[in-house]
Design an enzyme around this catalytic site. Structure first.
Site, PDB file in Angstrom:
ATOM      1  N   CYS A  18      -4.313 -16.052 -28.003  1.00  0.00           N
ATOM      2  CA  CYS A  18      -5.778 -15.994 -28.009  1.00  0.00           C
ATOM      3  C   CYS A  18      -6.239 -14.550 -28.237  1.00  0.00           C
ATOM      4  O   CYS A  18      -5.880 -13.651 -27.475  1.00  0.00           O
ATOM      5  CB  CYS A  18      -6.358 -16.547 -26.707  1.00  0.00           C
ATOM      6  SG  CYS A  18      -8.155 -16.562 -26.770  1.00  0.00           S
ATOM      7  N   GLY A  63      -0.763 -22.131 -39.291  1.00  0.00           N
ATOM      8  CA  GLY A  63      -1.678 -21.225 -39.978  1.00  0.00           C
ATOM      9  C   GLY A  63      -1.859 -21.606 -41.424  1.00  0.00           C
ATOM     10  O   GLY A  63      -0.907 -21.595 -42.209  1.00  0.00           O
ATOM     11  N   ASP A  64      -3.091 -22.008 -41.758  1.00  0.00           N
ATOM     12  CA  ASP A  64      -3.466 -22.299 -43.145  1.00  0.00           C
ATOM     13  C   ASP A  64      -2.781 -23.521 -43.739  1.00  0.00           C
ATOM     14  O   ASP A  64      -2.608 -23.593 -44.956  1.00  0.00           O
ATOM     15  CB  ASP A  64      -3.210 -21.083 -44.055  1.00  0.00           C
ATOM     16  CG  ASP A  64      -4.091 -19.902 -43.673  1.00  0.00           C
ATOM     17  OD1 ASP A  64      -5.046 -20.103 -42.912  1.00  0.00           O
ATOM     18  OD2 ASP A  64      -3.805 -18.789 -44.146  1.00  0.00           O
TER      19      ASP A  64
HETATM   20  C1  LIG Z   1     -12.111 -23.830 -32.502  1.00  0.00           C
HETATM   21  C2  LIG Z   1     -10.725 -23.294 -32.262  1.00  0.00           C
HETATM   22  C3  LIG Z   1     -10.243 -23.217 -30.972  1.00  0.00           C
HETATM   23  C4  LIG Z   1      -8.937 -22.737 -30.718  1.00  0.00           C
HETATM   24  N1  LIG Z   1      -8.465 -22.749 -29.445  1.00  0.00           N
HETATM   25  C5  LIG Z   1      -7.160 -22.438 -29.213  1.00  0.00           C
HETATM   26  C6  LIG Z   1      -6.581 -22.611 -27.926  1.00  0.00           C
HETATM   27  O1  LIG Z   1      -7.223 -23.070 -26.964  1.00  0.00           O
HETATM   28  N2  LIG Z   1      -5.274 -22.256 -27.771  1.00  0.00           N
HETATM   29  C7  LIG Z   1      -4.516 -21.769 -28.813  1.00  0.00           C
HETATM   30  O2  LIG Z   1      -3.331 -21.472 -28.619  1.00  0.00           O
HETATM   31  N3  LIG Z   1      -5.037 -21.623 -30.047  1.00  0.00           N
HETATM   32  C8  LIG Z   1      -6.321 -21.959 -30.274  1.00  0.00           C
HETATM   33  N4  LIG Z   1      -6.825 -21.885 -31.537  1.00  0.00           N
HETATM   34  C9  LIG Z   1      -5.947 -21.477 -32.643  1.00  0.00           C
HETATM   35  C10 LIG Z   1      -5.339 -22.706 -33.339  1.00  0.00           C
HETATM   36  O3  LIG Z   1      -4.510 -23.423 -32.441  1.00  0.00           O
HETATM   37  C11 LIG Z   1      -4.513 -22.304 -34.577  1.00  0.00           C
HETATM   38  O4  LIG Z   1      -3.502 -21.419 -34.170  1.00  0.00           O
HETATM   39  C12 LIG Z   1      -5.353 -21.610 -35.640  1.00  0.00           C
HETATM   40  O5  LIG Z   1      -6.573 -22.300 -35.869  1.00  0.00           O
HETATM   41  C13 LIG Z   1      -4.573 -21.502 -36.965  1.00  0.00           C
HETATM   42  O6  LIG Z   1      -4.207 -22.772 -37.444  1.00  0.00           O
HETATM   43  P1  LIG Z   1      -5.037 -23.509 -38.647  1.00  0.00           P
HETATM   44  O7  LIG Z   1      -5.017 -22.564 -39.842  1.00  0.00           O
HETATM   45  O8  LIG Z   1      -4.299 -24.775 -38.915  1.00  0.00           O
HETATM   46  O9  LIG Z   1      -6.434 -23.708 -38.166  1.00  0.00           O
HETATM   47  C14 LIG Z   1      -8.125 -22.311 -31.796  1.00  0.00           C
HETATM   48  C15 LIG Z   1      -8.641 -22.369 -33.099  1.00  0.00           C
HETATM   49  C16 LIG Z   1      -9.912 -22.848 -33.346  1.00  0.00           C
HETATM   50  C17 LIG Z   1     -10.418 -22.928 -34.764  1.00  0.00           C
END
Ligand SMILES: Cc1cc2nc3c(=O)[nH]c(=O)nc-3n(C[C@H](O)[C@H](O)[C@H](O)COP(=O)(O)O)c2cc1C
Length: 333
Positions: free
Chosen positions: A102, A203-204
């Protein structure tokens, strides 16, 4: 397949933990759309120990969601261990995940979240203390590093492994990047090559083809999908199907999207009551409506509404219009 400790998932597709999103209402939808593992939104260790009502309600797990991973965060060993013990004994989650990614200053200032990325020794100490205290498998979700000068992804993942962590999920961005730039899948591959525990890449991953590409090029054991699933659980279903068969299912119709949006709202209402659920649904409705032509009026309306019936009527009259327009196009064509 993905095996985390004694937990085996039915496929390699994982719903990412997302604060404000991954409650039982959305997680169950993700499960019904085929996700092999769903992750819950992060919960503060201290809030659990203070028996904060809202935080304790975030630990609720519906049997149908399993296998499920519950994520906690914290910066101090004692409170993190006690919170993990509470989750271990009082919830039916399958996995305890520790947040090490985070980027939000409120969290990193308390030595939690991505702050750990600067110190593999701390990671070892914290994770081994949690592992020793609980029965459920412990995993970690991390970013690749703090900034470009401090990318300790390999050292950090090795520390998790030495400490007895059963898997590590790696988001290919640094803390400083927040959500900017492009996720670095090369470092995810290097982590996979450096440890023997399962690695979940993140990621992505925006399309089913991206998921396959990540699995093929990095060798990871699972692929974690976050933003691409917002208002779009079909992304999970289409990815599972594509990975299993090589065939890409078509996109849902606008009406199908709204039907699922309403199921989502009804589950949120059951969970949080109508007032809170309808407000929380505003962002989700905008995600479900994404890409549909002329949706700004209905989105503006939903942002004002306080009742389920108003949301229902406005969404379905919009869909009637969308379908009428589509029929006109077909007739004229
Ligand atoms: C709205 C939102 C809330 C998130 N909350 C958390 C969380 O509570 N814990 C965590 O480890 N990552 C959190 N993330 C990160 C996501 O788990 C992920 O690592 C990040 O969005 C990248 O993946 P993606 O490209 O598939 O979105 C959050 C991301 C978003 C967009």
């Amino acid at each position: 397949m993905l095996k985390i400790g004694n937990i085996e998932t039915k496929n390699q597709v994982v719903l990412a933990p997302m604060a404000g999103v991954c409650n039982p209402a959305f997680r169950l939808i993700a499960k019904e759309f085929g996700a092999g593992l769903v992750c819950a939104e992060m919960v503060s260790d201290k809030a659990i120990l203070h028996k904060n009502e809202k935080s304790l309600s975030m630990l609720y797990v519906d049997e149908r969601e399993k296998p499920l991973s519950l994520q906690i965060f914290g910066g101090e060993k004692d409170t993190l261990v006690e919170a993990a013990k509470f989750v271990d004994k009082n919830t039916n989650a399958d996995i305890i995940d520790i947040n090490m990614g985070c980027p939000v200053p409120k969290i990193t200032k308390c030595d939690a979240g991505a702050r750990w990325l600067l110190d593999p020794n701390k990671i070892y100490e914290m994770v081994s203390a949690v592992v020793d205290a609980v029965d459920k498998p412990v995993t970690v979700k991390m970013r690749i590093g703090w900034d470009d000068e401090h990318i300790f992804a390999i050292e950090n993942a090795r520390a998790v492994e030495r400490a007895g962590g059963k898997a590590v999920a790696v988001h290919g961005r640094t803390r400083v990047q927040m959500y900017e730039g492009v996720a670095n899948w090369d470092i995810i591959r290097e982590v996979k090559e450096s440890v023997n525990i399962p690695v979940i890449g993140n990621g992505d991953v925006k399309t089913p083809e991206d998921a396959k590409h990540m699995l093929d090029t990095t060798g990871v054991d699972g692929v974690m999908i976050g933003r691409a699933a917002l208002g779009n659980p079909w992304m999970l279903y289409r990815t599972v199907h594509f990975l299993e068969t090589g065939e890409l299912p078509g996109d849902p119709t606008p009406r199908e999207k709204i039907d699922v949006c309403m199921i989502h709202l009804d589950r949120l209402i059951a969970l949080k009551g109508e007032k809170v659920a309808v407000r929380e649904m505003r962002k989700h409705a905008a995600w479900y409506l994404k890409g549909m032509r002329g949706n700004s009026v209905v989105r503006d309306q939903i942002n004002q509404f306080e009742t389920r019936d108003d949301v229902f009527n406005s969404l379905y009259s919009y869909i009637d219009e969308v379908e009428a327009r589509m029929n006109e196009i077909v007739e004229v064509g």
